[in-house]
Design an enzyme around this catalytic site. Structure first.
Site, mmCIF file in Angstrom:
data_model
loop_
_atom_site.group_PDB
_atom_site.id
_atom_site.type_symbol
_atom_site.label_atom_id
_atom_site.label_comp_id
_atom_site.label_asym_id
_atom_site.label_seq_id
_atom_site.Cartn_x
_atom_site.Cartn_y
_atom_site.Cartn_z
ATOM 1 N N CYS A 95 90.684 28.085 45.729
ATOM 2 C CA CYS A 95 91.745 28.204 47.023
ATOM 3 C C CYS A 95 93.036 29.004 46.235
ATOM 4 O O CYS A 95 93.929 29.499 47.136
ATOM 5 C CB CYS A 95 92.143 26.694 47.349
ATOM 6 S SG CYS A 95 90.920 25.979 48.230
ATOM 7 N N ASN B 74 87.357 33.255 49.627
ATOM 8 C CA ASN B 74 87.032 32.034 49.117
ATOM 9 C C ASN B 74 87.030 31.024 50.175
ATOM 10 O O ASN B 74 87.867 30.786 50.807
ATOM 11 C CB ASN B 74 87.839 31.656 47.983
ATOM 12 C CG ASN B 74 87.614 30.071 47.522
ATOM 13 O OD1 ASN B 74 86.418 30.040 46.875
ATOM 14 N ND2 ASN B 74 88.353 29.305 47.774
ATOM 15 N N GLU B 75 85.850 30.334 50.415
ATOM 16 C CA GLU B 75 85.696 29.212 51.418
ATOM 17 C C GLU B 75 86.622 29.607 52.662
ATOM 18 O O GLU B 75 87.192 28.589 53.241
ATOM 19 C CB GLU B 75 86.171 28.164 50.763
ATOM 20 C CG GLU B 75 85.370 27.490 49.867
ATOM 21 C CD GLU B 75 85.687 26.083 49.549
ATOM 22 O OE1 GLU B 75 86.629 25.605 49.985
ATOM 23 O OE2 GLU B 75 84.735 25.495 48.588
ATOM 24 N N GLU C 38 89.473 28.055 37.657
ATOM 25 C CA GLU C 38 90.102 28.007 38.393
ATOM 26 C C GLU C 38 91.563 27.482 37.933
ATOM 27 O O GLU C 38 91.405 26.488 37.110
ATOM 28 C CB GLU C 38 89.891 27.250 39.719
ATOM 29 C CG GLU C 38 91.327 27.326 40.834
ATOM 30 C CD GLU C 38 90.941 27.039 42.170
ATOM 31 O OE1 GLU C 38 89.864 26.347 42.316
ATOM 32 O OE2 GLU C 38 91.533 27.427 42.951
HETATM 33 O O1 AHR Z 1 87.041 23.712 42.839
HETATM 34 C C1 AHR Z 1 88.337 23.151 43.551
HETATM 35 C C2 AHR Z 1 88.495 23.550 44.918
HETATM 36 O O2 AHR Z 1 87.323 23.394 45.831
HETATM 37 C C3 AHR Z 1 88.515 25.144 45.059
HETATM 38 O O3 AHR Z 1 89.570 25.717 44.746
HETATM 39 C C4 AHR Z 1 87.957 25.723 46.193
HETATM 40 O O4 AHR Z 1 87.337 26.581 46.410
HETATM 41 C C5 AHR Z 1 87.165 24.250 46.923
HETATM 42 O O5 AHR Z 1 87.531 23.889 48.018
#
Ligand code: AHR
Length: 663
Positions: A262, A389-390, A51
């Site tokens: 994120c 994602n989440e 990321e």
């Molecule tokens: O890994 C860091 C963050 O943790 C990522 O962006 C998110 O998906 C999670 O909350």
């Protein structure tokens, strides 16, 4: 006390009598059915999650050395930032100005550029500080390039305008101003023209600067000012920092998930990560703020991600937004999810389908042709695609996810869609996400957990009871968070124990990746991370060593085994790899060494050589420190094994025993 048993009853008959002559020191006996066909598991189990957080991309893995090369930094990313952040005007005898303009940009996606004017002849310099300085190596080549346009020469308003080219000198200098390398240009064109030169510094320096010097009266428009080491990973143009990319390659990841996290669903809808904005010539890519508080040039874009995957033999696993933004958008603490208007969903879904065509379509297809034009006519072989994602699992999410998932399934049944089940290993979002997965027959879901080391040990059996008829699992983000979020051996061993459990359940857990992967010293927003770095060094953690050991000892089939009355701080997996080597992974979480008796039933050789790799330190609290020897060294040795033998597991250790297959 628990007891793990993976032995089908019918195989019990294959058990050989143990060697009765062995001393009975070991309190525990691990019995492995070495002859069983075994349970096939996912060939892609251990991968990485990249990321763009902690300056992982710009200033990190992406090898560009100039910061804010195209003058697109903005207060949207960081309040104090402007288009000229990281640049300064330095009069050196002349009188001049530095402005930002946007009247005739290089490309609409790259709307700003610098204007350097010399009012009174004499040197006027435009200086870039790089990302915390520019680290250079003596006698290595660096590719400098930039776009330039002559605005006027001579006096601007006094009727002395001339058509002569304007000289521009590019220098690499130390902070103190010592010259390291130099090239001279003449800017003759009134339209944007790309200029380039190779600079070869005469000395090593950890923190140089790029200095562009104009000295004759006139004005120059400058944009996309770039400096790359010639030595990028695999010598790719617009490539990756070789040492960091190699550290990732050394993990032998079976896949790379990118670009987040994120970052993908972004800080509001306008901040979605849109893959199409990240391909094509770099000066035409649409840059934007990074929700982690800095800037994305997207110079490291989808082509570069896919190319890196191919270069290291990893499957690409891109993630696209599920039509909703991060629920924390606008610092709203979980209530800021924005949903793309339904009227825009068809176009959005088409974008997602276009990604699949871009990755896998023939070079004659609309999007395949763009991939081919970038230098890759063959398809990339995309198999996995994350959607969301989440996300907070709301009705708005569900509606949009379903539209995307159905469209992909209808047009591309070969693609494994990975759905999302929220940010935690349980709770409301988790349950709702799983319900959607069941109802829509989503092939795989992405579970995340950042927990204390003890949680990992307590949950070794988490997947033993998972219903194999439901979606497969991608553990997309996990890390053991020890006290003060340090990357201790305790944390690394909890992750190792967890990985043995994932291997044992590799029929239902298809993929797993530690998170986050990279963090730059001085720009770390999230701890712990797998690999730390600065401009010249790479600092792997003990968790990295665990991932590396698992990646280099990936297995294909799980062998039935039993450890009666197994203590809760001992974890193991017993398996064969794709070549038939027998691989035992043993994690001792105890503070004392643990003698273990190992019985390999069906193993007919009276003695055989085996290799051992051991990561251990009696103090579980240790953690690697930058530029110091590893806090827990990896010891390798060759030992001799037999159908029944004793082996002592050191205190706080991961042991990997590999017995080569002999046909
Ligand atoms: O890994 C860091 C963050 O943790 C990522 O962006 C998110 O998906 C999670 O909350």
């Amino acid at each position: 006390m628990s007891s793990f048993s993976y032995r089908p009853l019918c195989l019990a008959l294959l058990t050989l009598a143990p060697d009765a002559a062995l001393p009975a020191r070991a309190a525990f006996t691990l019995t492995v059915d070495a002859n069983a066909p075994g349970k096939p598991i996912s060939p892609d189990l251990v991968g990485v999650f990249f990321e763009d957080i902690n300056y992982s991309a710009d200033g990190g893995l992406y090898a560009e050395l100039i910061q804010n090369r195209s003058f697109e930094y903005s207060p949207l990313a960081r309040r104090e930032w402007t288009n000229l952040t990281a640049w300064e005007l330095a009069p050196r005898g002349g009188r001049g100005e530095l402005d930002v303009d946007g009247a005739f940009p290089l490309h609409p996606n790259n709307p700003h550029y610098a204007v350097l004017s010399v009012r009174e002849a004499g040197e006027v310099a435009l200086v870039n500080e790089g990302f915390d300085g520019i680290a250079l190596r003596a006698r290595e080549d660096y590719h400098l390039s930039f776009f330039a346009r002559r605005l006027y020469a001579g006096g601007r308003w006094d009727g002395q305008k001339s058509s002569a080219p304007l000289p521009l000198v590019a220098r690499l200098e130390t902070r103190e101003g010592a010259l390291l390398a130099e090239a001279t240009f003449a800017i003759a064109e009134d339209s944007w023209t790309k200029l380039s030169a190779v600079l070869t510094p005469n000395a090593d320096t950890p923190a140089a600067r790029l200095v562009l010097i104009a000295r004759e009266r006139g004005g120059l428009a400058l944009d996309d000012i770039s400096l790359f080491p010639a030595k990028t990973f695999r010598d790719r143009p617009n490539g990756l920092r070789a040492d960091l990319a190699q550290a990732i390659a050394d993990l032998r990841p079976r896949f790379i998930r990118f670009p987040g996290g994120c970052l993908v669903h972004g800080d509001g809808i306008p901040n979605f990560y849109r893959w199409q904005d990240t391909i094509g010539p770099v000066e035409q890519r649409r840059q934007q703020a990074n929700l982690w508080g800095y800037h994305q040039t997207v110079g490291l874009g989808y082509f570069e991600y896919f190319q890196f995957c191919e270069d290291i033999g990893a499957r690409p696993l891109p993630v696209v937004p599920a039509g909703v933004s991060c629920q924390n958008s606008g610092h709203t603490g979980g209530t800021g999810q924005q949903c793309l208007p339904l009227a825009e969903m068809d176009t959005y879904i088409q974008d997602v389908l276009d990604l699949i065509e871009w990755a896998n379509g023939p070079a004659t297809s609309t999007w395949g042709a763009k991939r081919a034009a970038a230098g890759h006519p063959a398809p990339f072989g995309l198999k996995y695609l994350g959607v969301g994602n989440e996300d907070h699992i709301t009705p708005g999410f569900r509606e949009r996810f379903e539209l995307i998932q159905r469209a992909i399934q209808a047009r591309h049944p070969e693609i494994v869609v990975i759905g999302t089940v929220g940010p935690a290993p349980d709770g409301e979002d988790f349950d709702r996400g799983w319900r959607i997965a069941d109802e829509l027959r989503v092939p795989m879901v992405d579970e995340h957990y950042y927990k204390a080391p003890g949680w990992f040990w307590d949950n070794l059996a988490r997947y033993d009871g998972y219903d194999r008829s439901r979606a497969k699992v991608y553990v997309g983000e996990y890390a053991a968070h020890d006290d003060k979020r340090r990357s201790t051996l305790r944390a690394a061993l909890a992750e190792a124990a967890h990985l043995t459990a994932l291997e044992r359940n590799g029929d239902v857990v298809s993929l797993a990746s530690y998170a986050p992967l990279l963090a730059k010293r001085g720009h770390t927003q999230w701890s712990p991370d797998l690999i730390y770095f600065d401009n010249t060094n790479v600092y792997p953690t003990l968790s990295y060593e665990v991932q590396r050991l698992f990646g280099n000892n990936a297995v294909a089939t799980i062998l039935p085994s039993t450890l009666r009355d197994a203590p809760t701080d001992l974890a193991f997996s017993t398996a064969r790899d794709s070549t038939g080597d027998l691989i035992l992974k043993l994690v001792n979480g105890a503070s004392a060494p643990r003698p273990l008796r190992i019985e390999l039933t069906g193993f007919t050789r009276t003695s055989a050589p085996a290799t051992l790799a051991v990561l251990a330190n009696p103090d579980a609290n240790v953690a690697n420190e930058d530029a110091r020897p590893p806090a827990a060294a990896i010891r390798t040795e060759t030992i001799s094994v037999s159908p029944a033998f004793e082996h002592e597991l050191p205190a706080h250790s991961l042991t990997i025993l590999r017995i080569p297959h002999t046909p």
